[in-house]
Design a protein around this motif. Structure first.
Motif: not given
Length: 246
Positions: A125-127, A157, A159-160, A240, A245
């Motif tokens: 996850d890179k979001g 993920l 950051n989710v 993600r 975005k």
């Protein structure tokens, strides 16, 4: 598992969600999977099957079996279409001379998250941090049984934050031809689903079914909830892992 596959785009994918189709293929490529896309592919036959046109549906199924010959897995970004092709086809052809042919075809059908799970794909996850909720599509839940692998991808993920709906497994009211035949009931079900989504406090709802998403997104907009977004799982996942975005 073989890392060369056929990709089946679905009707909604080609007609209304072309970005989702491309993102699904990108996910497979990110997992080092060679993708074969048959340009003459067509519908899985679910609309005609659910309406009772069984002989017409058989023609569609046999056509698909011819198009996707061989032994490659047939990967589908939809538990609904996947359930039709891997399970309902067998019921349709149970007393038919072409049963074995259809059985060989159906045995190769797999929903995208199930395939990614089987080959050990681990998304990074890179979001940015986000809170989302999840809608389980009826056919994916009860027929293809791909919801568990859908959720496994989503919850992996980092950051989710996933918050679940109080009535997660209740239908959104789409149901393909049901929404056309019973619009008032369908609309009431869609409103109930949206109320559940809003109550969750999430900024987005994720699902792996195009029909449900079109129905839910349309109802969110119609009721004025324009700040709550509806994303297809594979659009969301692709964004993600690439830090994009939506």
């Amino acid at each position: 598992m073989q890392k060369k596959v056929y990709f089946y785009a679905t009707c909604l994918g080609t007609a209304a969600m072309q970005k989702m189709v491309l993102n699904s293929i990108k996910l497979l490529r990110a997992a080092d999977v060679e993708v074969v896309f048959k340009k003459d592919q067509t519908c899985c036959g679910q609309p005609s099957y659910n309406t009772g046109y069984f002989n017409d549906t058989k023609k569609i199924a046999l056509y698909n079996a011819e198009v996707f010959q061989g032994d490659l897995p047939i990967v589908i970004p939809s538990g609904s279409c996947g359930g039709m092709m891997s399970h309902d086809y067998l019921e349709l052809f149970k007393d038919d001379v072409n049963y074995e042919k259809i059985k060989q075809f159906s045995s190769r059908v797999i929903e995208l998250s199930q395939y990614l799970d089987a080959i050990g794909f681990k998304p990074v996850d890179k979001g940015e941090k986000i809170k989302v909720t999840w809608h389980s599509n009826c056919h994916a839940l009860r027929v293809q049984k791909s919801i568990e692998s859908n959720k496994k991808l989503l919850t992996s993920l980092s950051n989710v934050e996933v918050v679940y709906l109080e009535h997660e497994e209740e239908c959104c009211g789409f149901g393909g031809t049901f929404s056309v035949k019973e619009p008032e009931i369908s609309n009431a079900m869609a409103k109930a689903k949206v109320e559940d989504i809003i109550k969750s406090g999430a900024s987005a709802v994720i699902s792996a079914d195009g029909g449900c998403l079109l129905n839910i997104a349309g109802t969110l907009s119609k009721l004025g909830y324009k700040d709550v977004k509806a994303y297809h799982l594979y659009d969301f996942l692709s964004a993600r892992i690439n830090g994009e975005k939506l």
